[in-house]
Design a protein around this motif. Structure first.
Motif, PDB file in Angstrom:
ATOM      1  N   VAL A 179       0.841  -1.197   0.000  1.00 35.77           N
ATOM      2  CA  VAL A 179       0.000   0.000   0.000  1.00 35.77           C
ATOM      3  C   VAL A 179       0.874   1.245   0.000  1.00 35.77           C
ATOM      4  CG1 VAL A 179      -1.955  -1.093   1.179  1.00 35.77           C
ATOM      5  CG2 VAL A 179      -0.162   0.002   2.529  1.00 35.77           C
ATOM      6  N   ARG A 180       0.315   2.296  -0.538  1.00 35.23           N
ATOM      7  CA  ARG A 180       0.971   3.605  -0.535  1.00 35.23           C
ATOM      8  C   ARG A 180       0.011   4.577   0.140  1.00 35.23           C
ATOM      9  NH1 ARG A 180       4.778   6.593  -3.682  1.00 35.23           N
ATOM     10  NH2 ARG A 180       4.191   8.783  -3.976  1.00 35.23           N
ATOM     11  N   LEU A 181       0.461   5.230   1.203  1.00 28.16           N
ATOM     12  CA  LEU A 181      -0.368   6.132   1.991  1.00 28.16           C
ATOM     13  C   LEU A 181       0.155   7.556   1.855  1.00 28.16           C
ATOM     14  CD1 LEU A 181      -0.652   4.105   5.337  1.00 28.16           C
ATOM     15  CD2 LEU A 181      -2.061   3.906   3.284  1.00 28.16           C
ATOM     16  N   THR A 182      -0.780   8.468   1.635  1.00 25.65           N
ATOM     17  CA  THR A 182      -0.458   9.892   1.654  1.00 25.65           C
ATOM     18  C   THR A 182      -1.001  10.473   2.948  1.00 25.65           C
ATOM     19  OG1 THR A 182      -0.633   9.981  -0.752  1.00 25.65           O
ATOM     20  CG2 THR A 182      -0.660  12.081   0.424  1.00 25.65           C
ATOM     21  N   LEU A 183      -0.159  11.180   3.700  1.00 25.61           N
ATOM     22  CA  LEU A 183      -0.491  11.639   5.045  1.00 25.61           C
ATOM     23  C   LEU A 183      -0.404  13.151   5.152  1.00 25.61           C
ATOM     24  CD1 LEU A 183       1.895   9.246   7.043  1.00 25.61           C
ATOM     25  CD2 LEU A 183      -0.360   8.700   6.098  1.00 25.61           C
ATOM     26  N   ASP A 184      -1.194  13.690   6.072  1.00 23.92           N
ATOM     27  CA  ASP A 184      -1.026  15.061   6.547  1.00 23.92           C
ATOM     28  C   ASP A 184      -0.530  14.956   7.983  1.00 23.92           C
ATOM     29  OD1 ASP A 184      -1.211  17.597   7.593  1.00 23.92           O
ATOM     30  OD2 ASP A 184      -3.228  17.996   6.861  1.00 23.92           O
ATOM     31  N   GLY A 186       0.648  17.238  10.675  1.00 16.06           N
ATOM     32  CA  GLY A 186       0.834  18.592  11.188  1.00 16.06           C
ATOM     33  C   GLY A 186       1.049  19.619  10.105  1.00 16.06           C
ATOM     34  N   GLY A 187       0.361  19.466   8.978  1.00  8.25           N
ATOM     35  CA  GLY A 187       0.493  20.411   7.885  1.00  8.25           C
ATOM     36  C   GLY A 187       1.546  20.031   6.864  1.00  8.25           C
ATOM     37  N   ARG A 188       2.313  18.979   7.139  1.00  6.09           N
ATOM     38  CA  ARG A 188       3.323  18.491   6.190  1.00  6.09           C
ATOM     39  C   ARG A 188       2.775  17.269   5.473  1.00  6.09           C
ATOM     40  NH1 ARG A 188       5.700  18.124  10.875  1.00  6.09           N
ATOM     41  NH2 ARG A 188       6.094  15.896  10.540  1.00  6.09           N
ATOM     42  N   THR A 189       2.962  17.207   4.185  1.00  7.40           N
ATOM     43  CA  THR A 189       2.561  16.031   3.426  1.00  7.40           C
ATOM     44  C   THR A 189       3.673  14.999   3.464  1.00  7.40           C
ATOM     45  OG1 THR A 189       1.177  17.329   1.946  1.00  7.40           O
ATOM     46  CG2 THR A 189       1.851  15.149   1.178  1.00  7.40           C
ATOM     47  N   GLU A 190       3.310  13.783   3.822  1.00  6.52           N
ATOM     48  CA  GLU A 190       4.254  12.680   3.841  1.00  6.52           C
ATOM     49  C   GLU A 190       3.683  11.531   3.024  1.00  6.52           C
ATOM     50  OE1 GLU A 190       5.416  11.391   7.714  1.00  6.52           O
ATOM     51  OE2 GLU A 190       5.836  13.410   8.456  1.00  6.52           O
ATOM     52  N   VAL A 191       4.535  10.724   2.484  1.00  2.29           N
ATOM     53  CA  VAL A 191       4.137   9.516   1.777  1.00  2.29           C
ATOM     54  C   VAL A 191       4.888   8.344   2.389  1.00  2.29           C
ATOM     55  CG1 VAL A 191       4.137   8.276  -0.419  1.00  2.29           C
ATOM     56  CG2 VAL A 191       3.648  10.727  -0.374  1.00  2.29           C
ATOM     57  N   LEU A 192       4.177   7.275   2.651  1.00  2.00           N
ATOM     58  CA  LEU A 192       4.852   6.070   3.101  1.00  2.00           C
ATOM     59  C   LEU A 192       4.290   4.879   2.360  1.00  2.00           C
ATOM     60  CD1 LEU A 192       2.914   4.273   5.213  1.00  2.00           C
ATOM     61  CD2 LEU A 192       3.525   6.125   6.770  1.00  2.00           C
ATOM     62  N   THR A 193       5.107   3.881   2.203  1.00  3.06           N
ATOM     63  CA  THR A 193       4.661   2.620   1.632  1.00  3.06           C
ATOM     64  C   THR A 193       4.820   1.550   2.700  1.00  3.06           C
ATOM     65  OG1 THR A 193       6.864   2.149   0.746  1.00  3.06           O
ATOM     66  CG2 THR A 193       5.299   3.272  -0.706  1.00  3.06           C
ATOM     67  N   ALA A 194       3.964   0.558   2.616  1.00  2.00           N
ATOM     68  CA  ALA A 194       3.997  -0.525   3.593  1.00  2.00           C
ATOM     69  C   ALA A 194       3.584  -1.818   2.916  1.00  2.00           C
ATOM     70  CB  ALA A 194       3.064  -0.220   4.767  1.00  2.00           C
ATOM     71  N   ARG A 195       4.033  -2.890   3.495  1.00  3.25           N
ATOM     72  CA  ARG A 195       3.662  -4.201   2.965  1.00  3.25           C
ATOM     73  C   ARG A 195       2.170  -4.433   3.093  1.00  3.25           C
ATOM     74  NH1 ARG A 195       3.228  -9.263   5.065  1.00  3.25           N
ATOM     75  NH2 ARG A 195       3.904  -8.563   7.129  1.00  3.25           N
ATOM     76  N   GLN A 196       1.572  -3.893   4.180  1.00  2.67           N
ATOM     77  CA  GLN A 196       0.139  -4.067   4.396  1.00  2.67           C
ATOM     78  C   GLN A 196      -0.359  -2.989   5.340  1.00  2.67           C
ATOM     79  OE1 GLN A 196      -0.362  -7.918   6.233  1.00  2.67           O
ATOM     80  NE2 GLN A 196       0.976  -7.421   7.944  1.00  2.67           N
ATOM     81  N   ALA A 197      -1.675  -2.789   5.330  1.00  3.49           N
ATOM     82  CA  ALA A 197      -2.307  -1.830   6.244  1.00  3.49           C
ATOM     83  C   ALA A 197      -3.491  -2.500   6.921  1.00  3.49           C
ATOM     84  CB  ALA A 197      -2.777  -0.591   5.491  1.00  3.49           C
ATOM     85  N   VAL A 198      -3.601  -2.269   8.221  1.00  3.51           N
ATOM     86  CA  VAL A 198      -4.767  -2.681   8.994  1.00  3.51           C
ATOM     87  C   VAL A 198      -5.643  -1.440   9.137  1.00  3.51           C
ATOM     88  CG1 VAL A 198      -5.607  -3.626  11.171  1.00  3.51           C
ATOM     89  CG2 VAL A 198      -3.417  -4.418  10.228  1.00  3.51           C
TER      90      VAL A 198
END
Length: 377
Positions: A179-184, A186-198
Motif C-alpha cells: 500500500v501507498r499512503l499519503t499523510l497530513d 501537522g500540515g506536512r505532506t508525507e508519503v509512506l509505503t507498507a507491505r500491508q495496512a490494517v
C-alpha cells in the motif's frame, strides 16, 4: 516530500486499532499506528469512562469471543497495571425471546447466567424497575475506554510499536507490493509505503477506502445517550439491557435501552443505534430533541433510582452493518476491522488478536465477519 517504507501500518488509533497494534507488537511484528486526532479525543466511538461488558449472546462465535475477551481484558489489566473491567454484573430483561438460549450458551462456555424473579431483582437493584423475569449475568460489568486505550498503546509502544497521533491518512492506494499512503502530519505532506495496512478507521472507513474494496454497507450514526443524576445513593447498579413489550407503556420507544453506572457521572442510559445518520467530519454533537425527551420518559418510568430531569447528554458514533455483525477480513494488502455496530467494545482485545492473525497469516476470522457475506450490501 518524505517517503517511509514500513511493514505494517494500522490506520486508526481507536479501540480496535490500538488492540491490533498491541497484538502485533506482542508477536514481535514491526507496526506503526497512525491516529488523526490527539489522545483522549471525543470524535469517534472509543471514548468515555464506561461501556457495558454485556455477555448476552447465544451465537457460538460471539460466545467463544466473550470467553476469550474475559481472559484478555484480565491480561491487559495485569500487564498495564490498571483495572479495566469492573464486574458489577449485567441484567437483561424485557421481551427478548433469546434469553433462554443466552443462558444456556453462556453456561456451556463456563460463564455464569441465572434467571431471577422480577421481585428478587427489584430487591437487589432497586434503582431499576422490572416487570418480568430477569437474566442475571454476574461475569458482565463495565469497561473503561478512557483507561483501556492508553494501556493498549503504551504496551504496544513498550513492545516496539511506533504510535503517531495527529497524523491524518489522506489517501490509501493499493499497489502490487503493498500500500501507498499519503499523510497530513501537522500540515506536512508525507508519503509512506507498507507491505500491508490494517484499517480500523471507525466512522471514517468508507470515506477512506472509497471504491477501492467492496465492503458491506456501513451506516454512521450519531448516538446520544445521557448520564442521569442518581436519586437513590444507596442503590446498587448492574449494567442493564431492556427490550420493550407491546403495551401502551412502551409507545414511543426507539429501540431497546442499554445502561450502566459511570462513577462520578451518574447512570448512563441510551437508545441503541437509532441516532441520525451523519458524516463524521460534520457532526453537530447536539442531541436530537425528540429522542432525548423519550429517553427522559423512559428514565421516569423504568429507572426510579435516577432524577430524570437532571441529565448530561453524551455524543458518540456507531458504524453499523445491516446485520450488525462486524467486518473482520483481509482483501489483498488491506486487513479491515469495521462495522462494530454499537456492541464491539467488549470484544476489543479479541478483535485485535483476530486482526493480527489476518495480518500475519496465522488464522482467519469467523465466517460471519466476512466482508463478502451475503445480505449486507
Amino acid at each position: 516530500m518524505k517517503t517511509q517504507h514500513l511493514d505494517t501500518v494500522v490506520i486508526g488509533g481507536g479501540a480496535m486499532g490500538s488492540a491490533a497494534a498491541w497484538a502485533l507488537a506482542s508477536r514481535g511484528r514491526d507496526v506503526t499506528l497512525l491516529e488523526q486526532f490527539s489522545p483522549g479525543h471525543r470524535n469517534g466511538a472509543s471514548h468515555g469512562a464506561t461501556r457495558n461488558f454485556n455477555p448476552g449472546y447465544a451465537d457460538p462465535d460471539y460466545v467463544a469471543m466473550l470467553a476469550e475477551a474475559v481472559r484478555l481484558w484480565d491480561e491487559l489489566a495485569t500487564d498495564g497495571g490498571e483495572r479495566l473491567l469492573a464486574r458489577t454484573g449485567v441484567v437483561n430483561h424485557g421481551t427478548d425471546p433469546r434469553l433462554g438460549d443466552v443462558r444456556n450458551a453462556l453456561r456451556g462456555a463456563g460463564l455464569r447466567a441465572e434467571f431471577l424473579p422480577a421481585a428478587e431483582a427489584a430487591e437487589r437493584w432497586r434503582g431499576i424497575r422490572f416487570d418480568q423475569e430477569v437474566l442475571h449475568m454476574p461475569d458482565g460489568g463495565q469497561l473503561n475506554p478512557d483507561a483501556a486505550l492508553p494501556v493498549m498503546q503504551r504496551l504496544a509502544a513498550d513492545r516496539g510499536a511506533d504510535i503517531r497521533h495527529r497524523v491524518t491518512v489522506l489517501d490509501v492506494a493499493v499497489a502490487d507490493d503493498g500500500v501507498r499512503l499519503t499523510l497530513d502530519a501537522g500540515g506536512r505532506t508525507e508519503v509512506l509505503t507498507a507491505r500491508q495496512a490494517v484499517v480500523t478507521a471507525g466512522a471514517w472507513t468508507a470515506k477512506l477506502l472509497g471504491g477501492r474494496v467492496s465492503l458491506p454497507r456501513l451506516t454512521v450514526t450519531q448516538e446520544q445517550p445521557a448520564h442521569f443524576a442518581i436519586r437513590d445513593e444507596d442503590a446498587l447498579w448492574p449494567g442493564f439491557n431492556h427490550v420493550p413489550g407491546q403495551g401502551p407503556e412502551f409507545a414511543g420507544w426507539y429501540s431497546p435501552v442499554y445502561g450502566m453506572q459511570t462513577p462520578g457521572e451518574g447512570i448512563k442510559a441510551g437508545w441503541h443505534g437509532v441516532g441520525p445518520v451523519v458524516d463524521p467530519d460534520r457532526r453537530s454533537f447536539t442531541p436530537e430533541p425528540a429522542q432525548m425527551a423519550a429517553l427522559q420518559r423512559y428514565a421516569r418510568t423504568w429507572l426510579p433510582g435516577v432524577d430524570a430531569d437532571s441529565l448530561t447528554d453524551i455524543s458518540c458514533t456507531y458504524t453499523t452493518t445491516t446485520d450488525e455483525n462486524f467486518v473482520l477480513d483481509r482483501i489483498g494488502p488491506l486487513v479491515i476491522g469495521a462495522g462494530f455496530s454499537g456492541h464491539g467494545f467488549k470484544f476489543t482485545p479479541v478483535v485485535g488478536r483476530i486482526l493480527a492473525d489476518l495480518a500475519t497469516g496465522e488464522g482467519a476470522a469467523p465466517a460471519i465477519f466476512s466482508a463478502s457475506r451475503p445480505g449486507v450490501r
